[in-house]
Design an enzyme around this catalytic site. Structure first.
Site, PDB file in Angstrom:
ATOM      1  N   GLY A  75      -6.679  -3.180   6.976  1.00  0.00           N
ATOM      2  CA  GLY A  75      -5.912  -2.245   6.136  1.00  0.00           C
ATOM      3  C   GLY A  75      -4.982  -3.082   5.274  1.00  0.00           C
ATOM      4  O   GLY A  75      -4.281  -3.956   5.787  1.00  0.00           O
ATOM      5  N   GLY A 114      -2.220  -2.490   3.839  1.00  0.00           N
ATOM      6  CA  GLY A 114      -0.805  -2.394   4.190  1.00  0.00           C
ATOM      7  C   GLY A 114      -0.443  -3.274   5.372  1.00  0.00           C
ATOM      8  O   GLY A 114       0.449  -4.126   5.288  1.00  0.00           O
ATOM      9  N   GLU A 138      -3.543   2.843  -0.539  1.00  0.00           N
ATOM     10  CA  GLU A 138      -4.341   3.378   0.568  1.00  0.00           C
ATOM     11  C   GLU A 138      -3.623   4.485   1.345  1.00  0.00           C
ATOM     12  O   GLU A 138      -4.162   4.972   2.332  1.00  0.00           O
ATOM     13  CB  GLU A 138      -4.765   2.244   1.523  1.00  0.00           C
ATOM     14  CG  GLU A 138      -5.836   1.351   0.902  1.00  0.00           C
ATOM     15  CD  GLU A 138      -6.387   0.286   1.849  1.00  0.00           C
ATOM     16  OE1 GLU A 138      -5.824   0.074   2.931  1.00  0.00           O
ATOM     17  OE2 GLU A 138      -7.401  -0.327   1.483  1.00  0.00           O
ATOM     18  N   GLY A 154      -6.651 -19.832  -8.491  1.00  0.00           N
ATOM     19  CA  GLY A 154      -5.192 -19.860  -8.367  1.00  0.00           C
ATOM     20  C   GLY A 154      -4.525 -18.557  -8.778  1.00  0.00           C
ATOM     21  O   GLY A 154      -5.178 -17.506  -8.844  1.00  0.00           O
ATOM     22  N   THR A 160     -12.051 -11.535   2.983  1.00  0.00           N
ATOM     23  CA  THR A 160     -11.421 -10.230   3.237  1.00  0.00           C
ATOM     24  C   THR A 160      -9.940 -10.415   3.588  1.00  0.00           C
ATOM     25  O   THR A 160      -9.607 -11.134   4.526  1.00  0.00           O
ATOM     26  CB  THR A 160     -12.116  -9.506   4.408  1.00  0.00           C
ATOM     27  OG1 THR A 160     -13.522  -9.548   4.205  1.00  0.00           O
ATOM     28  CG2 THR A 160     -11.640  -8.069   4.523  1.00  0.00           C
ATOM     29  N   ASP A 197      -4.127  -9.827   0.293  1.00  0.00           N
ATOM     30  CA  ASP A 197      -3.038  -9.265   1.114  1.00  0.00           C
ATOM     31  C   ASP A 197      -2.205 -10.395   1.716  1.00  0.00           C
ATOM     32  O   ASP A 197      -0.971 -10.309   1.790  1.00  0.00           O
ATOM     33  CB  ASP A 197      -3.601  -8.417   2.259  1.00  0.00           C
ATOM     34  CG  ASP A 197      -4.515  -7.300   1.768  1.00  0.00           C
ATOM     35  OD1 ASP A 197      -4.331  -6.841   0.632  1.00  0.00           O
ATOM     36  OD2 ASP A 197      -5.429  -6.909   2.529  1.00  0.00           O
ATOM     37  N   GLY A 255     -12.456 -12.352   9.367  1.00  0.00           N
ATOM     38  CA  GLY A 255     -11.552 -11.225   9.597  1.00  0.00           C
ATOM     39  C   GLY A 255     -10.411 -11.202   8.596  1.00  0.00           C
ATOM     40  O   GLY A 255     -10.215 -12.157   7.824  1.00  0.00           O
TER      41      GLY A 255
HETATM   42  O1  RIB Z   1      -7.866  -6.063   1.653  1.00  0.00           O
HETATM   43  C1  RIB Z   1      -8.689  -6.052   2.782  1.00  0.00           C
HETATM   44  C2  RIB Z   1      -8.590  -4.728   3.483  1.00  0.00           C
HETATM   45  O2  RIB Z   1      -9.084  -3.712   2.642  1.00  0.00           O
HETATM   46  C3  RIB Z   1      -9.400  -4.621   4.745  1.00  0.00           C
HETATM   47  O3  RIB Z   1      -8.729  -5.075   5.889  1.00  0.00           O
HETATM   48  C4  RIB Z   1      -9.799  -3.148   4.782  1.00  0.00           C
HETATM   49  O4  RIB Z   1      -9.261  -2.447   5.841  1.00  0.00           O
HETATM   50  C5  RIB Z   1      -9.358  -2.574   3.430  1.00  0.00           C
HETATM   51  O5  RIB Z   1      -8.198  -1.861   3.510  1.00  0.00           O
END
Ligand code: RIB
Length: 292
Positions: A37, A39, A136, A210, A233, A237, A272
């Site tokens: 997620g 957040g 989200e 970058g 992934t 974030d 992950g």
């Molecule tokens: O930015 C990656 C995230 O996007 C994943 O962890 C997934 O849950 C989605 O929210």
């Protein structure tokens, strides 16, 4: 302090040699159920960098697994509510190049209640505070309005890109964080060039190319550290949370960008999203190694 009104997902991650084409059935090489997620990934990155974010969100009432995981990262979880909707989830394909395709189901993330938001703002008071939001959760425009009325600065990760929401809140944003595609989409929406997106601070992450940080007319570039990518992934974030943990606490810009670049470089070398975010000590060792 950073108050993050953000999503919490269960990520169902399937490793595939290449992405499925429309109508194609593929067999996954592996499957993992992981915390994710946008957040909570950002909150975890803040916590791993050494700050304690307050996370405001929701999970399903029967949820045990996600909350246990979230609590283990040293985040303030007192304002995470229990919803009658199931915990949000994501179905993620990761290919051999580490690239991903993601479909999310909002669930409890889209069940934030006005009373929960109001209560959060009654509790969250003080100077120099930031509110962080992504696309989200529901009630995003209300959260931003209340944050501004309460004198908070607002950081906005416009992901996944939702044109209507961006249009609604963009004038109230202090720091907009986007990847290259979201930067183009924002520019198109506003009818300007990317350099003309009028927010006080604009962070554009460009993966292995970058980042660019626009601040009141100045543009700073920071290169990415080159690493062997396993899974991208949550890299954006990780960058944003790591950056905010420094920037929102008054750390100098180059140092903030360097730390965040190192954290996200390390994060993509592991599978992950949330579980791959490195601790401060790991980032510091990596930075020392890259100095020589
Ligand atoms: O930015 C990656 C995230 O996007 C994943 O962890 C997934 O849950 C989605 O929210």
């Amino acid at each position: 302090m950073i108050f993050n009104f953000g999503s919490i997902n269960v990520d169902h991650v399937y490793r595939v040699a290449e992405m499925p084409l429309p109508g194609e059935t593929l067999t996954a090489g592996s499957y993992q159920k992981l915390l994710g997620g946008k957040g909570i990934n950002q909150s975890i990155a803040i916590a791993r960098a050494g700050q304690v974010p307050v996370h405001i969100g929701a999970v399903g009432s029967d949820d045990g697994w996600t909350m246990e995981q979230v609590k283990s990262f040293g985040i303030d979880t007192a304002m995470i509510a229990r919803s009658t909707h199931p915990t949000g989830h994501a179905v993620i394909y990761v290919d051999d190049a580490g690239e991903n395709q993601i479909v999310i189901f909002g669930g409890a993330n889209r069940d934030l209640k006005p009373a929960q938001i109001e209560k959060a703002f009654e509790t969250c008071t003080g100077a120099d505070h930031w509110v962080l939001v992504q696309n989200e959760t529901n009630l995003l425009a209300d959260i931003v309005d209340q944050a501004k009325s309460a004198g908070f600065k607002v950081a906005y990760s416009a992901a996944p890109f939702v044109a209507g929401t961006v249009a609604q809140v963009i004038d109230k944003i202090d720091l907009l964080a986007v990847n290259e595609i979201e930067a183009q989409e924002t520019a198109r929406l506003l009818g300007v060039a990317v350099s003309g997106i009028a927010v006080p601070e604009l962070l554009i992450t460009r993966g292995s190319k970058g980042v660019e940080f626009h601040s009141h007319g100045d543009v700073h570039h920071h290169p990415a550290f080159q690493v062997e990518t396993v899974d991208t992934t949550g890299a954006g974030d990780t960058f944003l949370g790591s950056f905010l943990a420094h920037h929102c606490h008054g750390i100098e810009l180059t140092q903030s960008l360097r730390y965040a670049s190192a954290a996200s470089a390390l994060q993509v070398t592991r599978p992950g999203a949330a579980v791959a975010i490195p601790a401060r000590e790991e980032v510091e060792i990596f930075l020392k190694q890259r100095e020589t």
